[in-house]
Design a protein around this motif. Sequence first.
Motif, short mmCIF file in Angstrom:
data_model
loop_
_atom_site.label_atom_id
_atom_site.label_comp_id
_atom_site.label_asym_id
_atom_site.label_seq_id
_atom_site.Cartn_x
_atom_site.Cartn_y
_atom_site.Cartn_z
N SER A 75 0.83 -1.22 0.00
CA SER A 75 0.00 0.00 0.00
C SER A 75 0.86 1.26 0.00
O SER A 75 0.51 2.26 -0.63
CB SER A 75 -0.91 0.02 1.23
N PHE A 76 1.96 1.24 0.73
CA PHE A 76 2.83 2.41 0.80
C PHE A 76 3.37 2.77 -0.58
O PHE A 76 3.27 3.92 -1.01
CB PHE A 76 3.99 2.15 1.78
N ALA A 79 0.80 4.28 -2.84
CA ALA A 79 0.50 5.67 -2.49
C ALA A 79 1.66 6.59 -2.89
O ALA A 79 1.45 7.70 -3.37
CB ALA A 79 0.18 5.80 -1.01
N VAL A 80 2.90 6.13 -2.69
CA VAL A 80 4.07 6.93 -3.10
C VAL A 80 4.01 7.21 -4.60
O VAL A 80 4.23 8.33 -5.05
CB VAL A 80 5.38 6.21 -2.71
N SER A 82 1.36 7.27 -6.50
CA SER A 82 0.25 8.19 -6.80
C SER A 82 0.64 9.63 -6.48
O SER A 82 0.08 10.57 -7.03
CB SER A 82 -1.00 7.79 -6.03
N LEU A 83 1.61 9.80 -5.57
CA LEU A 83 2.05 11.15 -5.18
C LEU A 83 3.27 11.60 -5.98
O LEU A 83 3.84 12.66 -5.72
CB LEU A 83 2.37 11.17 -3.68
N ASP B 93 -0.63 1.70 6.29
CA ASP B 93 0.45 1.51 5.31
C ASP B 93 0.40 2.55 4.20
O ASP B 93 1.42 3.14 3.85
CB ASP B 93 0.36 0.10 4.70
N ALA B 122 -0.63 16.33 -7.40
CA ALA B 122 -0.47 14.93 -7.81
C ALA B 122 -1.82 14.22 -7.85
O ALA B 122 -2.06 13.38 -8.71
CB ALA B 122 0.48 14.20 -6.87
#
Lengths: 310, 310
Positions: A75-76, A79-80, A82-83, B93, B122
Amino acid sequence: MSRVVTLTGGVGGAKLVLGLMQICPPEQITAIVNTGDDFRHLGLAISPDIDTLLYTLSGKANKTQGWGREGESWSFMDAVKSLGGEDWFLLGDGDLALHVLRSHLLAEGETLSAITARFASAWELGLSILPMSDDPVATHLTTSEGDMPFQRYFVECRCAPEVEAIRFEGAERASATAGVIEAITDPATKAILIAPSNPWLSVDPILAVPGIKEALAVTHAPVVAVSPIVGGQAVKGPTAKLMGEMGLAVTNESIAAHYADVIDGLLVDERDDASGLTIPHDVTDTLMKTLADRERVARAALALADRIAG
Amino acid sequence: MSRVVTLTGGVGGAKLVLGLMQICPPEQITAIVNTGDDFRHLGLAISPDIDTLLYTLSGKANKTQGWGREGESWSFMDAVKSLGGEDWFLLGDGDLALHVLRSHLLAEGETLSAITARFASAWELGLSILPMSDDPVATHLTTSEGDMPFQRYFVECRCAPEVEAIRFEGAERASATAGVIEAITDPATKAILIAPSNPWLSVDPILAVPGIKEALAVTHAPVVAVSPIVGGQAVKGPTAKLMGEMGLAVTNESIAAHYADVIDGLLVDERDDASGLTIPHDVTDTLMKTLADRERVARAALALADRIAG
């Protein structure tokens, strides 16, 4: 209490230490771990070889990919991405705990060795895990594609660039972690094993820390390396490719020559010709796929050390 | 281009901004966000109200718990617990990505407002999200159980201690983020809404940043607060309990009195008696459960502002 000391890098080294754990009480084992691969990523302090050892010994290691945790979630990283954050180095959700806690404790002034001991204790591993140094040492490679730190070469470039030279930045100013020299020179130490990690990338950084090579030279304990070559190849990673680029034959003779002033014996794989070796050696199946394999290799390395000690 | 500016805290504020996004083009919306709840945890820079807004507007917010992400995984917390790390504050997470990237960019010298703009961009949110200040402001509470920072009161102690006083450490030395004063005093700004966030804990920190209260006093735009009281209670969080501890009746009159020198109008819930209010006000169902509710409340607040502007 007799002791066994191991100099270790990543996966191969962790397997050997796990093999040792099947034979010796953990409190008799000291693992001195390469930190030349350590780096900061997204501000987090990452120690790949220490983590591989922690995961392997606690039964948390991913058995197929050779790094990170079994059953990891991502998940991390999702998300990274997506950012718009950097995503060439994969950090699993569970894996992040070691990096976040280590970064936090380092920022609070705790040493890498104290933090590592804290983690090993929380997971009840029992052995002594010593980073080679609490001072920063960074493996850098001069390659066909320019100068690059280890992780860029190993992960981002997948070891593709041709290596021309290797250096360990900061090594000459680094001090061995408290306990490292003592473990090597302890009269109770009956064997010092060099794991079948990459000699140039994983073991040489340890040997580059002032005092460690000298301690290996004066200790009465036999120093036995397990050759990283199996059937004329390296089991994993860039060892064979690197040896080719350095103009070395991928043979145990090359390994023995590299460690000439460090080791007293070499454990080699049964698939390889050992007839040209002029130092004490022994032969076994050194491929470590199962736990029984790991125990066998550890036993064979200790037996060779015993034989050398006479 | 006309503008709408909102002063906002956590969940209630994020819902109002989401309602506004249904009515106005996002580029006309500026959200000025409380950062008094910001804190460091395990070394990571956490901005709860900014994150709640980012998650709510991007559709990632957990709809039941009021914080964090929908469909979150918890491998990191499990591993932190296994390592003996602090586990009173839950970090999911996926949620970690905002904290790790923010911490990293702050350490590299980027401002909180630039980082927040980067995240909003983003995720293609379109509106302008401004932390009230790039300087540290920390909400602290004097309570029956001693002095404590906001997160300890709110999360670890679940708002149980009786609050005697609230202060915003660093506020008097903080500067409003570039764009904050400009947005409030912009002649194009047609309404300034104060979200139904906790007036004492979530809005007061914004008002405590030098220049913001003054800008609200001089702007020609009507300032309308949405009352956090619904049916004589607060929808969520410690507002009602806190008002009791401060000796205030849980009424819209108390809210109007608190904001007396700031607002021009108050939007109150239809369940509550508004007969005692001496300032311009309007009445609607202010409970925001569905997206339609959020749009209705935003429309009603803008209509009240229009009416006041005349």
